[in-house]
Design a protein around this motif. Structure first.
Motif, PDB file in Angstrom:
ATOM      1  N   SER A  62      -4.886  -8.774 -34.922  1.00  0.00           N
ATOM      2  CA  SER A  62      -6.331  -8.585 -35.111  1.00  0.00           C
ATOM      3  C   SER A  62      -7.133  -9.705 -34.469  1.00  0.00           C
ATOM      4  O   SER A  62      -6.920 -10.883 -34.761  1.00  0.00           O
ATOM      5  CB  SER A  62      -6.634  -8.524 -36.617  1.00  0.00           C
ATOM      6  N   TYR A  63      -8.061  -9.323 -33.608  1.00  0.00           N
ATOM      7  CA  TYR A  63      -8.962 -10.251 -32.921  1.00  0.00           C
ATOM      8  C   TYR A  63     -10.405  -9.855 -33.225  1.00  0.00           C
ATOM      9  O   TYR A  63     -10.734  -8.669 -33.273  1.00  0.00           O
ATOM     10  CB  TYR A  63      -8.773 -10.185 -31.412  1.00  0.00           C
ATOM     11  N   SER A  64     -11.265 -10.854 -33.369  1.00  0.00           N
ATOM     12  CA  SER A  64     -12.688 -10.571 -33.560  1.00  0.00           C
ATOM     13  C   SER A  64     -13.526 -11.354 -32.564  1.00  0.00           C
ATOM     14  O   SER A  64     -14.065 -10.792 -31.606  1.00  0.00           O
ATOM     15  CB  SER A  64     -13.113 -10.903 -34.998  1.00  0.00           C
ATOM     16  N   ARG A  65     -13.624 -12.663 -32.769  1.00  0.00           N
ATOM     17  CA  ARG A  65     -14.506 -13.478 -31.936  1.00  0.00           C
ATOM     18  C   ARG A  65     -14.121 -13.443 -30.459  1.00  0.00           C
ATOM     19  O   ARG A  65     -14.993 -13.398 -29.586  1.00  0.00           O
ATOM     20  CB  ARG A  65     -14.517 -14.927 -32.442  1.00  0.00           C
ATOM     21  N   GLN A  66     -12.835 -13.469 -30.153  1.00  0.00           N
ATOM     22  CA  GLN A  66     -12.407 -13.526 -28.759  1.00  0.00           C
ATOM     23  C   GLN A  66     -12.788 -12.263 -27.991  1.00  0.00           C
ATOM     24  O   GLN A  66     -12.978 -12.297 -26.780  1.00  0.00           O
ATOM     25  CB  GLN A  66     -10.899 -13.769 -28.679  1.00  0.00           C
ATOM     26  N   ILE A  67     -12.908 -11.146 -28.704  1.00  0.00           N
ATOM     27  CA  ILE A  67     -13.341  -9.905 -28.067  1.00  0.00           C
ATOM     28  C   ILE A  67     -14.858  -9.841 -27.967  1.00  0.00           C
ATOM     29  O   ILE A  67     -15.414  -9.380 -26.962  1.00  0.00           O
ATOM     30  CB  ILE A  67     -12.807  -8.693 -28.853  1.00  0.00           C
ATOM     31  N   ALA A  68     -15.543 -10.329 -29.003  1.00  0.00           N
ATOM     32  CA  ALA A  68     -17.003 -10.215 -29.033  1.00  0.00           C
ATOM     33  C   ALA A  68     -17.698 -11.221 -28.125  1.00  0.00           C
ATOM     34  O   ALA A  68     -18.782 -10.934 -27.599  1.00  0.00           O
ATOM     35  CB  ALA A  68     -17.504 -10.398 -30.469  1.00  0.00           C
ATOM     36  N   GLN A  69     -17.121 -12.391 -27.944  1.00  0.00           N
ATOM     37  CA  GLN A  69     -17.809 -13.453 -27.213  1.00  0.00           C
ATOM     38  C   GLN A  69     -18.220 -13.088 -25.788  1.00  0.00           C
ATOM     39  O   GLN A  69     -19.271 -13.538 -25.318  1.00  0.00           O
ATOM     40  CB  GLN A  69     -16.954 -14.718 -27.221  1.00  0.00           C
ATOM     41  N   PRO A  70     -17.451 -12.278 -25.040  1.00  0.00           N
ATOM     42  CA  PRO A  70     -17.885 -11.914 -23.687  1.00  0.00           C
ATOM     43  C   PRO A  70     -19.100 -10.988 -23.663  1.00  0.00           C
ATOM     44  O   PRO A  70     -19.661 -10.732 -22.595  1.00  0.00           O
ATOM     45  CB  PRO A  70     -16.661 -11.212 -23.095  1.00  0.00           C
ATOM     46  N   GLY A  71     -19.504 -10.440 -24.822  1.00  0.00           N
ATOM     47  CA  GLY A  71     -20.633  -9.514 -24.885  1.00  0.00           C
ATOM     48  C   GLY A  71     -21.950 -10.199 -24.613  1.00  0.00           C
ATOM     49  O   GLY A  71     -22.014 -11.407 -24.395  1.00  0.00           O
ATOM     50  N   PRO A  72     -23.034  -9.413 -24.563  1.00  0.00           N
ATOM     51  CA  PRO A  72     -23.139  -8.034 -25.054  1.00  0.00           C
ATOM     52  C   PRO A  72     -22.825  -6.930 -24.050  1.00  0.00           C
ATOM     53  O   PRO A  72     -22.978  -5.755 -24.387  1.00  0.00           O
ATOM     54  CB  PRO A  72     -24.603  -7.953 -25.493  1.00  0.00           C
ATOM     55  N   ALA A  73     -22.412  -7.275 -22.841  1.00  0.00           N
ATOM     56  CA  ALA A  73     -22.110  -6.224 -21.874  1.00  0.00           C
ATOM     57  C   ALA A  73     -20.874  -5.443 -22.311  1.00  0.00           C
ATOM     58  O   ALA A  73     -19.821  -6.033 -22.572  1.00  0.00           O
ATOM     59  CB  ALA A  73     -21.885  -6.823 -20.486  1.00  0.00           C
ATOM     60  N   VAL A  74     -20.985  -4.116 -22.394  1.00  0.00           N
ATOM     61  CA  VAL A  74     -19.883  -3.273 -22.836  1.00  0.00           C
ATOM     62  C   VAL A  74     -18.658  -3.455 -21.949  1.00  0.00           C
ATOM     63  O   VAL A  74     -17.519  -3.553 -22.437  1.00  0.00           O
ATOM     64  CB  VAL A  74     -20.320  -1.789 -22.869  1.00  0.00           C
ATOM     65  N   ALA A  75     -18.860  -3.530 -20.640  1.00  0.00           N
ATOM     66  CA  ALA A  75     -17.731  -3.670 -19.716  1.00  0.00           C
ATOM     67  C   ALA A  75     -16.975  -4.966 -19.959  1.00  0.00           C
ATOM     68  O   ALA A  75     -15.734  -4.998 -19.881  1.00  0.00           O
ATOM     69  CB  ALA A  75     -18.226  -3.603 -18.271  1.00  0.00           C
ATOM     70  N   SER A  76     -17.685  -6.041 -20.265  1.00  0.00           N
ATOM     71  CA  SER A  76     -17.036  -7.332 -20.513  1.00  0.00           C
ATOM     72  C   SER A  76     -16.222  -7.304 -21.803  1.00  0.00           C
ATOM     73  O   SER A  76     -15.130  -7.876 -21.880  1.00  0.00           O
ATOM     74  CB  SER A  76     -18.088  -8.443 -20.585  1.00  0.00           C
ATOM     75  N   ILE A  77     -16.762  -6.644 -22.811  1.00  0.00           N
ATOM     76  CA  ILE A  77     -16.042  -6.516 -24.086  1.00  0.00           C
ATOM     77  C   ILE A  77     -14.764  -5.713 -23.881  1.00  0.00           C
ATOM     78  O   ILE A  77     -13.683  -6.097 -24.351  1.00  0.00           O
ATOM     79  CB  ILE A  77     -16.942  -5.849 -25.136  1.00  0.00           C
ATOM     80  N   ARG A  78     -14.872  -4.615 -23.161  1.00  0.00           N
ATOM     81  CA  ARG A  78     -13.700  -3.779 -22.921  1.00  0.00           C
ATOM     82  C   ARG A  78     -12.649  -4.533 -22.107  1.00  0.00           C
ATOM     83  O   ARG A  78     -11.443  -4.410 -22.370  1.00  0.00           O
ATOM     84  CB  ARG A  78     -14.105  -2.504 -22.181  1.00  0.00           C
ATOM     85  N   ALA A 100      -9.442 -17.040 -31.898  1.00  0.00           N
ATOM     86  CA  ALA A 100     -10.241 -18.217 -32.226  1.00  0.00           C
ATOM     87  C   ALA A 100      -9.610 -19.085 -33.302  1.00  0.00           C
ATOM     88  O   ALA A 100      -9.837 -20.291 -33.359  1.00  0.00           O
ATOM     89  CB  ALA A 100     -11.641 -17.775 -32.662  1.00  0.00           C
ATOM     90  N   GLN A 101      -8.806 -18.489 -34.189  1.00  0.00           N
ATOM     91  CA  GLN A 101      -8.153 -19.259 -35.243  1.00  0.00           C
ATOM     92  C   GLN A 101      -6.860 -19.910 -34.788  1.00  0.00           C
ATOM     93  O   GLN A 101      -6.234 -20.646 -35.556  1.00  0.00           O
ATOM     94  CB  GLN A 101      -7.879 -18.373 -36.463  1.00  0.00           C
TER      95      GLN A 101
END
Length: 305
Positions: A273-289, A251-252
């Motif tokens: 290190s990534y934060s927002r780009q991993i979290a944004q597809p949530g809250p489905a666990v499969a999408s985050i993974r 995201a940055q």
């Protein structure tokens, strides 16, 4: 000599088996809202524990940002303790982003809070700030060494304001950031496969023009001119032998292709290190993974793995 219990050794082997990606857990208000959650402790708990479930068995490194938990007071700190425990139980190495830096007994107390195995907040490594002098961090270096923990010392951060201090030149012509890099490098001398003391280098600082390479150009060709971009990003990492935490990814604006450009040959030590780009597809666990797995593959490819 390093042992299997040292952070550097564990980080090296786990990154080879799980990949170099570091997944942030940052219960930021905007991300909670994106998930349809309230910006309160209950929302933060749902967010953080879902990410821990999705990522802690998949990623080598998990990095909670302490401030996003602390803002909820004692309940937030208790939640942070749960997140740390769950992620470590699942086999991930937890890097707590706290950026602590102080002197004397206060620095020793910070170190005890995060690096002493008896503490409920004990993690595998923390971020620390050297801008009261790298030597002021000695209590953290000592406790980390005693317990096989790691430190990531801020050297060149991804925020544009950091350049004013970090790229200031000392009397010997070396930048403040380079002096931090060199001091951490000395503490890893002789470590194999790598030391436990790392640095933080932002992905968005620009193309790498290592100081050693600049000196070589000057001595060989008599070229002394460098562009503003090169002067702002010149660092010599050619001898660095420790983990390099690379924020500013996703995201940055940082991309996997920035890793070899910013770090040069030291890209093999990168922990992107990534934060927002991993979290944004949530809250489905499969999408985050799935998001984390895709980024993992991109980073591995960029690092030549």
């Amino acid at each position: 000599m390093p042992t299997a219990k040292d952070f550097g050794t564990r980080a090296h082997h786990l990154s080879r088996s799980r990949g170099p990606l570091c997944a942030g857990i940052d219960p930021h208000g905007a991300l909670l809202q994106h998930w349809g959650l309230d910006d309160d402790l209950a929302g933060a708990e749902r967010f953080a524990m879902t990410l821990a479930e999705a990522l802690a068995e998949e990623c080598a490194f998990i990095k909670p940002q302490s401030a996003f938990f602390e803002r909820f007071g004692s309940g937030g700190v208790a939640l942070l303790e749960r997140v740390i425990a769950e992620c470590r139980r699942a086999g991930a190495l937890v890097i707590l982003d706290v950026k602590r830096g102080d002197i004397g007994s206060t620095m020793a107390a910070y170190a005890q809070a995060y690096l002493d195995p008896a503490s409920p907040l004990a993690v595998d490594a923390i971020t620390v700030s050297p801008y009261l002098g790298t030597g002021s961090l000695q209590p953290a270096f000592d406790l980390a060494s005693a317990h096989g923990k790691g430190l990531f010392v801020l050297a060149r951060t991804s925020n544009p304001e950091g350049k004013q201090v970090q790229m200031a030149k000392r009397r010997d012509g070396k930048s403040v950031a380079q002096s931090v890099i060199d001091e951490v490098e000395e503490r890893n001398a002789g470590a194999d496969p790598m030391g436990s003391f790392g640095i933080v280098m932002g992905a968005t600082i620009g193309a790498c023009a290592a100081e050693g390479e600049a000196r070589l150009r000057e001595s060989t060709y008599g070229i002394t001119h460098t562009t503003a971009s090169q002067r702002d990003s010149a660092h010599d990492l050619s001898q660095f032998n420790g983990p390099i935490l690379v924020p500013g990814m996703g995201a940055q604006g940082g991309k996997p292709s920035d890793l070899p450009r910013v770090l040069g040959a030291a890209a093999s030590f990168a922990i992107p290190s990534y934060s927002r780009q991993i979290a944004q597809p949530g809250p489905a666990v499969a999408s985050i993974r799935a998001a984390a797995a895709a980024l993992q593959d991109e980073c591995r490819s960029a690092m030549g793995e």
